[in-house]
Design a protein around this motif. Structure first.
Motif, PDB file in Angstrom:
ATOM      1  N   ARG A 203       0.851  -1.256  -0.096  1.00  0.00           N
ATOM      2  CA  ARG A 203      -0.043  -0.083  -0.029  1.00  0.00           C
ATOM      3  C   ARG A 203       0.945   1.309  -0.177  1.00  0.00           C
ATOM      4  N   HIS A 204       1.997   1.314   0.846  1.00  0.00           N
ATOM      5  CA  HIS A 204       3.064   2.291   0.909  1.00  0.00           C
ATOM      6  C   HIS A 204       3.529   2.577  -0.529  1.00  0.00           C
ATOM      7  N   PHE A 205       3.863   1.575  -1.082  1.00  0.00           N
ATOM      8  CA  PHE A 205       4.680   1.605  -2.485  1.00  0.00           C
ATOM      9  C   PHE A 205       3.530   2.221  -3.423  1.00  0.00           C
ATOM     10  N   LEU A 206       2.332   1.868  -3.350  1.00  0.00           N
ATOM     11  CA  LEU A 206       1.264   2.114  -4.396  1.00  0.00           C
ATOM     12  C   LEU A 206       1.002   3.727  -4.159  1.00  0.00           C
ATOM     13  N   ASP A 207       0.711   4.070  -3.092  1.00  0.00           N
ATOM     14  CA  ASP A 207       0.270   5.433  -2.644  1.00  0.00           C
ATOM     15  C   ASP A 207       1.465   6.440  -2.491  1.00  0.00           C
ATOM     16  N   GLU A 208       2.696   6.085  -1.921  1.00  0.00           N
ATOM     17  CA  GLU A 208       3.459   6.954  -1.584  1.00  0.00           C
ATOM     18  C   GLU A 208       4.654   7.128  -2.542  1.00  0.00           C
ATOM     19  N   VAL A 209       5.254   5.802  -2.896  1.00  0.00           N
ATOM     20  CA  VAL A 209       6.589   5.608  -3.731  1.00  0.00           C
ATOM     21  C   VAL A 209       6.330   5.978  -5.291  1.00  0.00           C
ATOM     22  N   ILE A 210       5.184   5.087  -6.023  1.00  0.00           N
ATOM     23  CA  ILE A 210       4.742   5.680  -7.216  1.00  0.00           C
ATOM     24  C   ILE A 210       3.851   6.416  -7.392  1.00  0.00           C
ATOM     25  N   GLY A 211       2.570   6.410  -6.749  1.00  0.00           N
ATOM     26  CA  GLY A 211       1.739   7.369  -6.752  1.00  0.00           C
ATOM     27  C   GLY A 211       0.699   6.933  -7.746  1.00  0.00           C
ATOM     28  N   PRO A 212      -0.318   7.579  -7.816  1.00  0.00           N
ATOM     29  CA  PRO A 212      -1.280   7.248  -8.772  1.00  0.00           C
ATOM     30  C   PRO A 212      -0.918   7.556 -10.211  1.00  0.00           C
ATOM     31  N   GLU A 213      -0.222   8.670 -10.602  1.00  0.00           N
ATOM     32  CA  GLU A 213       0.242   8.816 -11.874  1.00  0.00           C
ATOM     33  C   GLU A 213       1.434   7.804 -12.344  1.00  0.00           C
TER      34      GLU A 213
END
Length: 455
Positions: A203-213
């Motif tokens: 969840r952290h990787f998806l939301d914070e590391v790579i983000g929605p874009e």
């Protein structure tokens, strides 16, 4: 407009169904493996079996060994509740069928969606383990890629189709660096294999590391650390098969695997269950082949294929670059990047030890003038590194070594340059490095000059 279902995907899903499947019975359970009788005439190693327990909860597993009339099946979950005589149905080989609809999605190693939305199979099934393009037909490395980080734009360039390793201990910034490269590197599609990661890290990787874009051009394949070794090992194979699907469309693919160490650990559990002896410092002999065959599938394509630029992370305890997994990878990749805990502790990100790192895309990826500049920069950095303890202890007398004086004078400037992570282009990164190096004392400066015009 009324929603129209994906009929092609639905047909592909229906094609996987069989009206009749061979079945056997559980003959024994021992040391985490299940022995199945009655399928020896039709089963092969690598096939999958579904065991229907007495509580009707199915359990899937892979055939890892054939022993006469008995199959040895390694289940993908603990074999709790399995009883003698339980039905075992042969499913056959297990493949995946990626499609363009997978971009922007999060899937498990079986290609099932993890983001709560339906996902149909593509029209072209792919084997999880396939051969790389013919070696004689593969193209050489392509152009140098923009990375958004000064150190990779200059001293450690990444070329299209290159394969590099990130070697780091835990908590040194490896995942953050992978996320940065995923957001900034040039590519048509990104495939990320998160192998054995902690559940909260996804969840952290998806939301914070790579983000929605970043997710909009990414396929994420994940198997968390609590899942079986079969699923963790399969995560790497599935990720690579997805990358090959897009490569065969002629696209430029960035493949990130985090981490190969956990892949090797998962393979060790599977191989030991299949009867291999852990002889290579705890790893079975087949570990080297598994790692090398996975990495060879990345790289430049052949003919009308695209490329897979591969970045493979490796966990090294205590910065031990001689441990088996790190040693195997260094020999098969086109470069290695070492992240150092001491650098991270003094606050520099990315914590890359440039002196111990190398990119084998050089010197071809740079011009003669750029190579001369990089050689001089490396020379001064290496000189400072060899004498760092003496300098910090106050034992060095300025003026004793003119070259070391240069290295000391530029150390702070070079540290700042290596920490630049918002570089707009490779050319501007080189301009910044030139500005740093031109701050050498005039009487000792020996900067590279552009070659004279041939005309």
């Amino acid at each position: 407009m009324k929603y129209l279902p994906n009929l092609d995907g639905l047909r592909a899903q229906i094609d996987t169904l069989d009206a009749v499947r061979p079945a056997g019975r559980v003959a024994g359970v021992q040391a985490g493996v299940v022995r199945v009788a009655g399928l020896a005439d039709t089963a092969r190693t690598g096939d999958w079996v579904k065991i229907t327990r007495c509580d009707h909860k199915p359990l899937k597993g892979e055939i890892v060994q054939l022993q006469g009339d008995t199959l040895v099946v390694l289940p993908d979950a603990p074999p709790d509740g399995v009883a003698l005589g339980d039905r075992a149905t042969l499913l056959g080989s297990d493949d995946i069928a990626p499609s363009d609809d997978w971009i922007g999605r999060v899937v498990d190693p079986y290609g099932q969606p993890l983001d709560g939305r339906p996902l149909m199979r593509g029209l072209s099934p792919r084997a999880l383990r396939s051969a790389p393009p013919p070696a004689a037909d593969r193209r050489p490395l392509g152009a140098r890629l923009e990375t958004g980080a000064a150190v990779f734009n200059t001293l450690l360039p990444i070329a299209q189709g290159q394969r590099i390793g990130l070697f780091a201990g835990s908590g040194v910034g490896k995942s953050s660096l992978l996320g940065h490269l995923a957001k900034h590197m040039q590519s048509d599609v990104i495939v990320i294999a998160l192998i054995g990661e902690r559940g909260r890290e996804l969840r952290h990787f998806l939301d914070e590391v790579i983000g929605p874009e970043g997710l909009k051009r990414t396929v994420v394949v994940t198997a968390t650390s609590d899942q079986s070794p079969l699923q963790r090992r399969r995560c790497a194979f599935t990720g690579m098969a997805v990358a090959e699907h897009f490569r065969d469309q002629g696209k430029s693919v960035l493949f990130l695997a985090d981490s190969i160490t956990r892949f090797a650990e998962a393979h060790r559990e599977v191989a030991v269950a299949a009867g291999e002896a852990p002889v290579l410092r705890g790893y079975p002999p087949s570990t080297a082949h598994q790692i090398m065959s996975l990495c060879e599938r990345a790289g430049s394509g052949a003919g009308g294929q695209g490329d897979i630029t591969g970045i493979f992370s490796v966990l090294v305890a205590g910065s031990d670059m001689e441990e088996p997994i790190a040693d195997i990878l260094r020999g098969v990749l086109d470069g290695h990047v070492v992240l150092d805990r001491a650098i991270a502790e003094r606050g520099r990100y990315p914590a890359i030890d440039v002196v111990r790192s190398v990119s084998r895309s050089l010197p071809a990826a740079a011009t003669p003038e750029e190579n001369a500049l990089l050689a001089q920069t490396r020379k001064l950095m290496g000189l400072y590194d060899r004498n760092a303890m003496m300098i910090r202890a106050g034992l060095y007398q300025p003026g004793s070594d003119p070259e070391l004086d240069q290295a000391i004078a530029l150390e702070t400037e070079l540290e700042g340059f290596l920490a630049r992570t918002e570089e707009p282009s490779v050319e501007q990164s080189f301009q910044q490095l030139k500005l740093v190096m031109r701050r050498l004392p005039l009487q000792t400066r020996s900067l590279p000059q552009a070659p004279p015009d041939a005309a």
